[in-house]
Design a protein around this motif. Structure first.
Motif, short mmCIF file in Angstrom:
data_model
loop_
_atom_site.label_atom_id
_atom_site.label_comp_id
_atom_site.label_asym_id
_atom_site.label_seq_id
_atom_site.Cartn_x
_atom_site.Cartn_y
_atom_site.Cartn_z
N ASN A 8 0.81 -1.18 -0.04
CA ASN A 8 0.10 -0.09 0.01
C ASN A 8 0.98 1.14 -0.14
O ASN A 8 0.32 2.46 0.46
CB ASN A 8 -1.05 -0.14 1.17
CG ASN A 8 -1.80 -0.96 1.26
OD1 ASN A 8 -2.36 -1.53 0.08
ND2 ASN A 8 -2.06 -1.92 2.55
N ASP A 9 1.91 1.07 -0.45
CA ASP A 9 3.25 2.29 -0.44
C ASP A 9 3.09 2.95 0.85
O ASP A 9 3.48 4.14 0.98
CB ASP A 9 2.62 3.23 -1.52
CG ASP A 9 2.72 2.75 -2.97
OD1 ASP A 9 3.54 2.22 -3.12
OD2 ASP A 9 1.71 3.02 -3.57
N LYS A 10 3.05 2.23 1.98
CA LYS A 10 3.05 2.81 3.53
C LYS A 10 4.21 1.60 3.99
O LYS A 10 3.63 0.82 4.22
CB LYS A 10 2.00 2.92 4.13
CG LYS A 10 0.66 3.68 3.26
CD LYS A 10 -0.51 3.47 4.13
CE LYS A 10 -1.47 4.47 3.38
NZ LYS A 10 -2.95 4.54 3.95
N GLY A 11 5.22 2.23 4.27
CA GLY A 11 6.29 1.42 4.79
C GLY A 11 6.67 0.32 4.03
O GLY A 11 6.21 0.06 2.85
N TYR A 12 7.68 -0.47 4.68
CA TYR A 12 8.33 -1.72 3.78
C TYR A 12 7.99 -3.00 4.59
O TYR A 12 8.25 -2.95 5.78
CB TYR A 12 9.46 -1.32 3.34
CG TYR A 12 9.73 -0.10 2.56
CD1 TYR A 12 9.22 -0.18 1.29
CD2 TYR A 12 9.77 1.19 3.25
CE1 TYR A 12 9.16 1.19 0.48
CE2 TYR A 12 9.52 2.45 2.65
CZ TYR A 12 9.39 2.33 1.01
OH TYR A 12 9.25 3.28 0.52
N ASP A 13 7.75 -3.93 3.78
CA ASP A 13 7.53 -5.32 4.66
C ASP A 13 8.99 -6.02 4.83
O ASP A 13 9.79 -6.20 3.88
CB ASP A 13 6.60 -6.25 3.57
CG ASP A 13 6.11 -7.55 4.21
OD1 ASP A 13 6.65 -7.87 5.34
OD2 ASP A 13 5.56 -8.41 3.50
N THR A 14 9.27 -6.57 5.73
CA THR A 14 10.66 -7.07 6.06
C THR A 14 10.33 -8.47 6.64
O THR A 14 11.00 -9.21 7.38
CB THR A 14 11.41 -6.43 7.02
OG1 THR A 14 10.65 -6.18 8.46
CG2 THR A 14 11.85 -5.05 6.62
N THR A 15 8.92 -9.33 6.15
CA THR A 15 8.71 -10.53 6.70
C THR A 15 8.79 -11.55 5.43
O THR A 15 8.59 -10.97 4.21
CB THR A 15 7.28 -10.64 7.29
OG1 THR A 15 6.42 -10.05 6.43
CG2 THR A 15 7.35 -9.57 8.47
N VAL A 16 9.09 -12.66 5.71
CA VAL A 16 8.95 -13.74 4.64
C VAL A 16 7.49 -14.11 4.79
O VAL A 16 7.22 -14.76 5.81
CB VAL A 16 9.87 -14.79 4.87
CG1 VAL A 16 9.81 -15.78 3.77
CG2 VAL A 16 11.24 -14.27 4.89
N ASN A 17 6.86 -14.05 3.59
CA ASN A 17 5.59 -14.68 3.51
C ASN A 17 5.38 -16.07 2.38
O ASN A 17 6.03 -16.01 1.50
CB ASN A 17 4.53 -13.50 2.94
CG ASN A 17 4.62 -12.25 3.67
OD1 ASN A 17 3.63 -12.24 4.66
ND2 ASN A 17 5.28 -11.37 3.55
N TYR A 18 4.59 -16.77 2.90
CA TYR A 18 4.54 -18.06 2.14
C TYR A 18 2.93 -18.36 1.96
O TYR A 18 2.22 -18.07 2.87
CB TYR A 18 5.35 -19.15 2.74
CG TYR A 18 4.89 -19.69 4.07
CD1 TYR A 18 3.99 -20.92 3.78
CD2 TYR A 18 5.20 -19.08 5.01
CE1 TYR A 18 3.54 -21.27 5.17
CE2 TYR A 18 4.65 -19.65 6.44
CZ TYR A 18 3.83 -20.71 6.23
OH TYR A 18 3.31 -21.22 7.61
N LEU A 19 2.97 -18.93 0.83
CA LEU A 19 1.46 -19.50 0.56
C LEU A 19 1.65 -20.98 -0.04
O LEU A 19 2.34 -21.31 -0.87
CB LEU A 19 0.80 -18.52 -0.89
CG LEU A 19 -0.35 -19.21 -1.55
CD1 LEU A 19 -1.65 -18.80 -0.28
CD2 LEU A 19 -0.60 -18.45 -2.65
#
Length: 491
Positions: A8-19
């Motif tokens: 959402n152009d708000k901050g930055y994701d530093t997690t590893v996500n998995y599906l």
């Protein structure tokens, strides 16, 4: 799995996500966006993952278990401390690799918006294009031979919510540069740069011809010197419009087809409407595909990822659906089994295919139903041999007894050895074991409309690229997160 980005152009994701795409036998694709989970990373590695990055050069390594990310942009005051990192999905562990450095150009460089692709015949990752973050104003770059570029290529940018100016440049990997995985070393692989300074393009490796196809993107320098690079003319009844931030995937089920998906004229524009093409590598002909979007969130997008699964289903993940701040976590699936009739699928697994879970269960059942175990087969064979031997002995004894009785009435010459040799043991036929079928899940990071590059090397192999020239317009440049106002201008 995915890492990084700017939700959402708000901050930055530093997690590893998995599906987990094998969660059920028949999953409605529209529900997959709610099934993502977060991978817990050991605290000792937070120094790596806590460095926000987006627009990095990334690729999946050939073992199918490790993701390599190099460089990227951020909005910190300084450069990334760990510019080249790997995440190993098997042991859920991060590791930092050696930096890419150019002593003649200031040492370690932080490059973003370029390309990375694994090249098997040299067992290395090839990097090309991009821009550089955190450079001195009006910096002059030097080539391998010591000569300089005629243009500094730098431009002014600024950090959001801060009055801290900084500079970036349109000079990324201007030589074809490789990272050798085993030795953890870097080298500039080509001897001559391709002086058009491309960025936001894609790279797709074609193993049968040892060729890298670079497609799309934006170039800064309108003056092109080709040297060892080849320009390839692509044809078709409809040619893709110029674009950046698209994806390109080699459809390994057909071996000679690259699928282009999405893209936008620029970071701040809406996505292109001609968003799906295939390129036949053998004929160099484009084919446009008009897809029927299942919902408003499916169809045109950019800043997304594409992952090929089982050579049949192409997952389109994340990205932006407009030029504004609208990002999406929507999951789309393309059925690419027939390249002449590519279509969206509202279910995964695809119609007629089994899920990974079902395949595993069926394999177990099939293994149980193929016949007796090897131990049972051995017992049957031994029992059969014993029965045959017993039968032969019984026949011999019976005949001996009859002959002995007959000899009392008439004299006969009988050769008992000859009779016995008429009966011999026939070796049993070996029963071969039956292997159960297996299911393989293959995921390939998406990569790549433009011209081509050949480079000389010790193996006399060729590396080529394609470029579709699209000089940068003389307007404000938007940072690659695509959602903020113009923060930089061309020099």
């Amino acid at each position: 799995m995915c890492f990084g980005g700017s939700p959402n152009d708000k901050g930055y994701d530093t997690t590893v996500n998995y599906l987990d795409i094998s969660q059920s036998d028949s999953t409605n694709v529209s529900n997959l966006e709610n099934k993502w989970d977060i991978q817990v990373v050991p605290k000792v590695e937070t120094d790596i993952i806590n460095e926000p990055r987006y627009d990095s050069q990334y690729t999946a390594l050939p073992d199918g278990a490790r993701m390599l990310m190099q460089g990227g942009s951020n909005e910190l005051l300084g450069k990334l401390q760990n510019k080249t990192v790997i995440y190993d999905t098997r042991n859920e562990q991060w590791s930092s690799l050696s930096d890419y450095t150019e002593p003649r150009n200031g040492g370690a460089r932080q490059i973003f918006s370029g390309t990375a692709v694994y090249v098997p015949f040299i067992d290395a990752v090839a990097f090309y294009g991009g821009k550089e973050a955190r450079v001195p104003s009006n910096f002059t770059y030097r080539k391998l031979d010591g000569t300089t570029f005629s243009n500094s290529y730098t431009y002014n940018a600024s950090l959001p919510n801060q009055n801290q100016p900084y500079f970036e440049s349109y000079v990324g990997f201007y030589y074809l540069t490789i990272y050798r995985i085993i030795s953890n070393t870097w080298e500039e692989y080509s001897a001559t740069p391709y002086n058009i300074m491309p960025n936001q393009l894609t790279a797709t490796y074609h193993e049968p011809t040892d060729t890298i196809y670079y497609l799309g993107g934006r170039t800064y320098d309108p003056i092109v010197t080709h040297d060892n690079w080849d320009n390839i003319t692509l044809t078709g009844t409809q040619i893709p419009t110029p674009r950046v931030l698209h994806s390109a995937t080699l459809l390994t089920g057909t071996a000679n087809t690259i699928l282009i998906y999405g893209g936008s004229p620029s970071e701040s524009d809406d996505p292109v409407q001609d968003y799906c093409y295939t390129l036949d590598i053998g004929t160099l002909v484009w084919t446009a595909h008009s897809l029927s979007a299942i919902s408003p969130n499916i169809g045109p997008r950019f800043y997304h990822n594409a992952v090929l699964v089982n050579n049949t289903a192409l997952f389109i993940l994340f990205g932006k659906t407009t030029g504004k701040h609208d990002t999406t976590n929507n999951v789309s699936v393309l059925d690419v089994r027939n390249v002449s009739a590519i279509q969206f699928s509202d279910h995964f697994p695809l119609e007629g295919e089994e899920s990974t879970a079902m395949t595993t269960e069926n394999n177990a059942k099939e293994s149980d139903s193929v016949g007796p175990s090897s131990g049972a087969i051995a017992g049957i064979i031994v029992g059969a041999i014993a029965a045959v031997v017993a039968l032969v002995i019984a026949i011999l004894l019976y005949r001996r007894k009859r002959r002995a009785a007959k000899e009392q009435h008439e004299a006969l010459d009988v050769d008992w050895d000859q009779i016995e040799h008429q009966f011999h043991e026939v070796p049993p036929t070996k029963r071969e074991s039956m292997a159960s079928p297996t299911s393989t899940l293959v995921a390939t990071t998406a990569t790549q409309v433009p011209n081509a590059v050949q480079s000389d090397d010790a193996n006399n192999k060729n590396i080529m690229s394609l470029f579709h020239e699209n000089p940068i317009s003389q307007t404000g440049v938007v940072k690659p997160d695509g959602g903020k106002e113009d923060k930089s201008q061309l020099p």
